[in-house]
Motif scaffolding. Structure first.
Motif, mmCIF file in Angstrom:
data_model
loop_
_atom_site.group_PDB
_atom_site.id
_atom_site.type_symbol
_atom_site.label_atom_id
_atom_site.label_comp_id
_atom_site.label_asym_id
_atom_site.label_seq_id
_atom_site.Cartn_x
_atom_site.Cartn_y
_atom_site.Cartn_z
ATOM 1 N N TYR A 8 44.107 48.755 38.075
ATOM 2 C CA TYR A 8 43.524 47.418 37.831
ATOM 3 C C TYR A 8 44.577 46.312 37.809
ATOM 4 O O TYR A 8 44.260 45.162 37.550
ATOM 5 C CB TYR A 8 42.788 47.398 36.481
ATOM 6 C CG TYR A 8 41.741 48.470 36.380
ATOM 7 C CD1 TYR A 8 40.490 48.273 36.942
ATOM 8 C CD2 TYR A 8 42.017 49.687 35.776
ATOM 9 C CE1 TYR A 8 39.535 49.260 36.886
ATOM 10 C CE2 TYR A 8 41.072 50.696 35.718
ATOM 11 C CZ TYR A 8 39.831 50.472 36.273
ATOM 12 O OH TYR A 8 38.885 51.447 36.233
ATOM 13 N N ARG A 10 46.339 44.499 39.800
ATOM 14 C CA ARG A 10 46.255 43.279 40.615
ATOM 15 C C ARG A 10 45.061 42.407 40.224
ATOM 16 O O ARG A 10 44.943 41.279 40.690
ATOM 17 C CB ARG A 10 46.188 43.646 42.113
ATOM 18 C CG ARG A 10 47.400 44.381 42.669
ATOM 19 C CD ARG A 10 48.668 43.535 42.653
ATOM 20 N NE ARG A 10 48.500 42.176 43.115
ATOM 21 C CZ ARG A 10 48.450 41.798 44.397
ATOM 22 N NH1 ARG A 10 48.580 42.687 45.339
ATOM 23 N NH2 ARG A 10 48.293 40.525 44.716
ATOM 24 N N LEU A 11 44.174 42.963 39.420
ATOM 25 C CA LEU A 11 42.987 42.196 39.027
ATOM 26 C C LEU A 11 43.243 41.474 37.713
ATOM 27 O O LEU A 11 42.643 41.763 36.673
ATOM 28 C CB LEU A 11 41.758 43.112 38.937
ATOM 29 C CG LEU A 11 41.374 43.762 40.275
ATOM 30 C CD1 LEU A 11 40.259 44.771 40.093
ATOM 31 C CD2 LEU A 11 40.983 42.710 41.310
ATOM 32 N N LYS A 37 39.543 49.979 43.531
ATOM 33 C CA LYS A 37 39.109 48.731 42.910
ATOM 34 C C LYS A 37 39.504 47.511 43.724
ATOM 35 O O LYS A 37 39.085 46.402 43.417
ATOM 36 C CB LYS A 37 39.707 48.606 41.493
ATOM 37 C CG LYS A 37 39.498 49.820 40.612
ATOM 38 C CD LYS A 37 38.034 50.063 40.365
ATOM 39 C CE LYS A 37 37.726 51.166 39.372
ATOM 40 N NZ LYS A 37 38.348 52.450 39.562
ATOM 41 N N LEU A 38 40.319 47.705 44.738
ATOM 42 C CA LEU A 38 40.835 46.558 45.504
ATOM 43 C C LEU A 38 40.214 46.454 46.889
ATOM 44 O O LEU A 38 40.197 45.384 47.495
ATOM 45 C CB LEU A 38 42.359 46.674 45.673
ATOM 46 C CG LEU A 38 43.167 46.808 44.387
ATOM 47 C CD1 LEU A 38 44.639 46.955 44.708
ATOM 48 C CD2 LEU A 38 42.936 45.607 43.482
ATOM 49 N N LEU A 86 43.997 42.352 52.568
ATOM 50 C CA LEU A 86 44.002 42.858 51.186
ATOM 51 C C LEU A 86 44.210 41.717 50.190
ATOM 52 O O LEU A 86 43.470 41.604 49.205
ATOM 53 C CB LEU A 86 45.066 43.948 50.994
ATOM 54 C CG LEU A 86 45.032 44.612 49.613
ATOM 55 C CD1 LEU A 86 43.729 45.371 49.396
ATOM 56 C CD2 LEU A 86 46.217 45.546 49.419
ATOM 57 N N GLU A 87 45.207 40.888 50.448
ATOM 58 C CA GLU A 87 45.493 39.795 49.507
ATOM 59 C C GLU A 87 44.297 38.841 49.422
ATOM 60 O O GLU A 87 43.944 38.368 48.347
ATOM 61 C CB GLU A 87 46.765 39.050 49.910
ATOM 62 C CG GLU A 87 48.042 39.868 49.737
ATOM 63 C CD GLU A 87 48.214 40.454 48.331
ATOM 64 O OE1 GLU A 87 47.985 39.719 47.355
ATOM 65 O OE2 GLU A 87 48.560 41.647 48.219
ATOM 66 N N ASN A 89 41.227 39.660 49.875
ATOM 67 C CA ASN A 89 40.163 40.332 49.134
ATOM 68 C C ASN A 89 40.448 40.325 47.634
ATOM 69 O O ASN A 89 39.548 40.136 46.819
ATOM 70 C CB ASN A 89 39.996 41.777 49.629
ATOM 71 C CG ASN A 89 38.655 42.334 49.253
ATOM 72 O OD1 ASN A 89 37.630 41.667 49.448
ATOM 73 N ND2 ASN A 89 38.622 43.521 48.688
ATOM 74 N N ILE A 90 41.719 40.507 47.271
ATOM 75 C CA ILE A 90 42.081 40.484 45.853
ATOM 76 C C ILE A 90 41.787 39.095 45.271
ATOM 77 O O ILE A 90 41.234 38.969 44.178
ATOM 78 C CB ILE A 90 43.564 40.888 45.656
ATOM 79 C CG1 ILE A 90 43.734 42.374 45.994
ATOM 80 C CG2 ILE A 90 44.032 40.605 44.231
ATOM 81 C CD1 ILE A 90 45.166 42.866 46.036
ATOM 82 N N LEU A 93 38.075 38.861 44.796
ATOM 83 C CA LEU A 93 37.614 39.642 43.635
ATOM 84 C C LEU A 93 37.957 38.924 42.335
ATOM 85 O O LEU A 93 37.163 38.900 41.399
ATOM 86 C CB LEU A 93 38.242 41.047 43.648
ATOM 87 C CG LEU A 93 37.788 41.956 44.785
ATOM 88 C CD1 LEU A 93 38.549 43.273 44.752
ATOM 89 C CD2 LEU A 93 36.288 42.224 44.730
ATOM 90 N N ARG A 94 39.143 38.331 42.284
ATOM 91 C CA ARG A 94 39.527 37.604 41.058
ATOM 92 C C ARG A 94 38.553 36.448 40.819
ATOM 93 O O ARG A 94 38.131 36.216 39.691
ATOM 94 C CB ARG A 94 40.944 37.051 41.195
ATOM 95 C CG ARG A 94 42.009 38.111 41.059
ATOM 96 C CD ARG A 94 43.340 37.407 40.858
ATOM 97 N NE ARG A 94 44.446 38.328 40.867
ATOM 98 C CZ ARG A 94 45.515 38.185 41.638
ATOM 99 N NH1 ARG A 94 45.625 37.181 42.484
ATOM 100 N NH2 ARG A 94 46.492 39.063 41.569
#
Ligand SMILES: Cc1ncc(COP(=O)(O)O)c(C=O)c1O
Length: 194
Positions: A8, A10-11, A37-38, A86-87, A89-90, A93-94
């Protein structure tokens, strides 16, 4: 050796990063993480960062155990990162999860002022401690009656206790659902204690 499990990390929705255990001592820490989760839990890809000699031994055990890794999943993760998604998407998600955590904090203050809970800066879960005299197994059983499904609390404790603990996930529900879930939980806790 210490195993550091940080799927978790990066979240993070607020505050600033703190060093990982591996940042503090790279020789004594094996770091594990996951794309579950990412990116997606379905691709079943995670990773380990460890001193080379340990990584080589683990790779050997893996080869001897399951012969070949999940190369299709690894290929998906690779392409996703390679294309710079990926970045993105992160960050998405945040943006999605941060207000859900805020909503859960407010709902807990509003409906369960007699309990206490963790105030995480990120992740998927809030740890709730029920008021004295409440029991998480009884609460979980009764909660099913109002369509609220809670995890088995004992599973989160090395000594199998967790008798006043409840893990509250906040990422998979929207703000309205979180509010409703905490309202139902408060109702159930009150009903069990009567
Ligand atoms: C703390 C922690 N570690 C590891 C995992 C495992 O992730 P996966 O097996 O999906 O890669 C999870 C998943 O829920 C988790 O909560």
């Amino acid at each position: 050796m210490v195993v550091e499990d940080l799927p978790y990390r990066r979240l993070r929705y607020q505050g600033s990063d703190i060093p990982t255990l591996r940042d503090l001592d790279a020789e004594c820490v094996i770091q594990l993480s996951s794309f579950s989760k990412l990116l997606s839990p379905g691709i079943r890809v995670g990773w380990m960062v460890a001193p080379v000699a340990i990584a080589q031994r683990v790779a050997q055990i893996a080869t001897d155990t399951y012969i070949t890794p999940n190369m299709l999943g690894q290929g998906l993760a690779y392409e996703f990162i390679y294309e710079g998604k990926l970045e993105e998407n992160i960050a998405r998600l945040r943006r999605l999860y941060a207000p859900r955590l805020t909503t859960m904090m407010h709902a807990l203050s509003r409906y369960l002022p007699q309990a206490s809970w963790t105030k995480p800066d990120g992740g998927f879960f809030v740890g709730l401690t029920l008021p004295e005299g409440s029991n998480s197994t009884q609460v979980a059983e009764k909660a099913r009656g109002v369509n609220l499904v809670l995890s088995n609390s004992a599973g989160f404790f090395a000594d199998g206790d967790g008798s006043r603990f409840i893990r509250l996930p906040f990422c998979a529900l929207n703000e309205k659902e979180i509010e409703e879930a905490i309202k139902r939980l408060a109702f159930v806790i009150q009903a069990v204690n009567q």
